[in-house]
Design a protein around this motif. Sequence first.
Motif, PDB file in Angstrom:
ATOM      1  N   UNK A 144       0.845  -1.168  -0.118  1.00  0.00           N
ATOM      2  CA  UNK A 144      -0.114   0.042  -0.103  1.00  0.00           C
ATOM      3  C   UNK A 144       0.879   1.165   0.061  1.00  0.00           C
ATOM      4  N   UNK A 145       0.705   2.143  -0.958  1.00  0.00           N
ATOM      5  CA  UNK A 145       1.670   2.996  -1.039  1.00  0.00           C
ATOM      6  C   UNK A 145       0.836   4.486  -1.543  1.00  0.00           C
ATOM      7  N   UNK A 146       1.422   5.710  -1.212  1.00  0.00           N
ATOM      8  CA  UNK A 146       1.035   6.845  -1.597  1.00  0.00           C
ATOM      9  C   UNK A 146       2.140   7.233  -2.759  1.00  0.00           C
ATOM     10  N   UNK A 147       1.636   7.592  -4.046  1.00  0.00           N
ATOM     11  CA  UNK A 147       2.592   7.650  -5.142  1.00  0.00           C
ATOM     12  C   UNK A 147       2.272   9.064  -5.914  1.00  0.00           C
ATOM     13  N   UNK A 148       2.750   9.477  -6.620  1.00  0.00           N
ATOM     14  CA  UNK A 148       2.680  10.397  -7.698  1.00  0.00           C
ATOM     15  C   UNK A 148       3.121   9.979  -9.196  1.00  0.00           C
ATOM     16  N   UNK A 149       2.166  10.709 -10.048  1.00  0.00           N
ATOM     17  CA  UNK A 149       2.199  10.365 -11.471  1.00  0.00           C
ATOM     18  C   UNK A 149       3.592  11.234 -11.786  1.00  0.00           C
ATOM     19  N   UNK A 150       4.607  10.679 -12.623  1.00  0.00           N
ATOM     20  CA  UNK A 150       5.452  11.316 -13.123  1.00  0.00           C
ATOM     21  C   UNK A 150       5.696  11.341 -14.630  1.00  0.00           C
ATOM     22  N   UNK A 151       5.140  10.343 -15.339  1.00  0.00           N
ATOM     23  CA  UNK A 151       5.305  10.379 -16.772  1.00  0.00           C
ATOM     24  C   UNK A 151       4.071   9.583 -17.156  1.00  0.00           C
ATOM     25  N   UNK A 152       3.637   9.809 -18.551  1.00  0.00           N
ATOM     26  CA  UNK A 152       2.313   9.508 -19.061  1.00  0.00           C
ATOM     27  C   UNK A 152       2.706   8.873 -20.459  1.00  0.00           C
ATOM     28  N   UNK A 153       2.233   7.716 -21.040  1.00  0.00           N
ATOM     29  CA  UNK A 153       2.303   7.343 -22.329  1.00  0.00           C
ATOM     30  C   UNK A 153       0.569   6.564 -22.693  1.00  0.00           C
ATOM     31  N   UNK A 154       0.077   7.543 -23.567  1.00  0.00           N
ATOM     32  CA  UNK A 154      -1.181   6.919 -24.054  1.00  0.00           C
ATOM     33  C   UNK A 154      -1.118   5.669 -24.842  1.00  0.00           C
ATOM     34  N   UNK A 155      -2.127   4.792 -24.721  1.00  0.00           N
ATOM     35  CA  UNK A 155      -2.007   3.628 -25.247  1.00  0.00           C
ATOM     36  C   UNK A 155      -3.331   3.298 -26.245  1.00  0.00           C
ATOM     37  N   UNK A 156      -3.293   2.223 -27.092  1.00  0.00           N
ATOM     38  CA  UNK A 156      -4.497   2.231 -27.880  1.00  0.00           C
ATOM     39  C   UNK A 156      -5.842   1.556 -27.198  1.00  0.00           C
ATOM     40  N   UNK A 157      -6.804   2.026 -27.572  1.00  0.00           N
ATOM     41  CA  UNK A 157      -8.030   1.756 -26.739  1.00  0.00           C
ATOM     42  C   UNK A 157      -8.391   2.746 -25.594  1.00  0.00           C
ATOM     43  N   UNK A 158      -7.922   3.689 -25.669  1.00  0.00           N
ATOM     44  CA  UNK A 158      -8.014   4.740 -24.615  1.00  0.00           C
ATOM     45  C   UNK A 158      -7.315   4.336 -23.168  1.00  0.00           C
ATOM     46  N   UNK A 159      -6.524   3.489 -23.221  1.00  0.00           N
ATOM     47  CA  UNK A 159      -5.663   3.244 -22.026  1.00  0.00           C
ATOM     48  C   UNK A 159      -4.463   3.890 -22.071  1.00  0.00           C
ATOM     49  N   UNK A 160      -3.860   3.855 -20.687  1.00  0.00           N
ATOM     50  CA  UNK A 160      -2.597   4.704 -20.565  1.00  0.00           C
ATOM     51  C   UNK A 160      -1.814   3.865 -19.606  1.00  0.00           C
ATOM     52  N   UNK A 161      -0.136   3.757 -20.038  1.00  0.00           N
ATOM     53  CA  UNK A 161       0.708   3.533 -19.207  1.00  0.00           C
ATOM     54  C   UNK A 161       1.265   4.653 -18.551  1.00  0.00           C
ATOM     55  N   UNK A 162       1.633   4.619 -17.111  1.00  0.00           N
ATOM     56  CA  UNK A 162       2.403   5.696 -16.611  1.00  0.00           C
ATOM     57  C   UNK A 162       3.139   5.289 -15.406  1.00  0.00           C
ATOM     58  N   UNK A 163       4.060   6.144 -15.003  1.00  0.00           N
ATOM     59  CA  UNK A 163       5.069   5.961 -14.257  1.00  0.00           C
ATOM     60  C   UNK A 163       4.736   6.727 -12.869  1.00  0.00           C
ATOM     61  N   UNK A 164       4.907   5.923 -11.618  1.00  0.00           N
ATOM     62  CA  UNK A 164       4.460   6.453 -10.524  1.00  0.00           C
ATOM     63  C   UNK A 164       5.739   6.549  -9.645  1.00  0.00           C
ATOM     64  N   UNK A 165       5.925   7.509  -8.800  1.00  0.00           N
ATOM     65  CA  UNK A 165       7.205   7.497  -7.988  1.00  0.00           C
ATOM     66  C   UNK A 165       6.480   7.242  -6.483  1.00  0.00           C
ATOM     67  N   UNK A 166       6.991   6.356  -5.838  1.00  0.00           N
ATOM     68  CA  UNK A 166       6.502   6.119  -4.380  1.00  0.00           C
ATOM     69  C   UNK A 166       6.942   7.076  -3.469  1.00  0.00           C
ATOM     70  N   UNK A 167       6.053   7.664  -2.926  1.00  0.00           N
ATOM     71  CA  UNK A 167       6.269   8.759  -1.735  1.00  0.00           C
ATOM     72  C   UNK A 167       6.336   8.459  -0.508  1.00  0.00           C
TER      73      UNK A 167
END
Length: 99
Positions: A73-96
């Motif tokens: 269980x972690x609190x995180x922050x989005x640091x990067x985003x990459x749109x994917x086909x079908x409306x999905x998204x990949x993104x990087x989270x930094x653990x806070x």
Amino acid sequence: MHQTPSNHSEKRDFIRMRIDAQVSLLHAGQVIAAVCVDLSSSGMQIKAPQRYQVGDQIEVSIDSDHPALKGLHASTEVVWIADQPGGQQKFGLRILAMH
């Protein structure tokens, strides 16, 4: 011993473990089911059907099927985003913080 200042390239110095685990994301009162693609000591890569923005704060839960192991269980922050086909998204989270 000489230490060099931290920079962006150091993020690859952390060991990344590919896990493809089901996760729950909590953001703005909404819970979304997603997949954690990989995990390191400082962050994780997520694939989700929900769209997020860089800077969004997200609570992440990964349940454990093993009775002797607690989930993550972690609190995180989005640091990067990459749109994917079908409306999905990949993104990087930094653990806070880990809970």
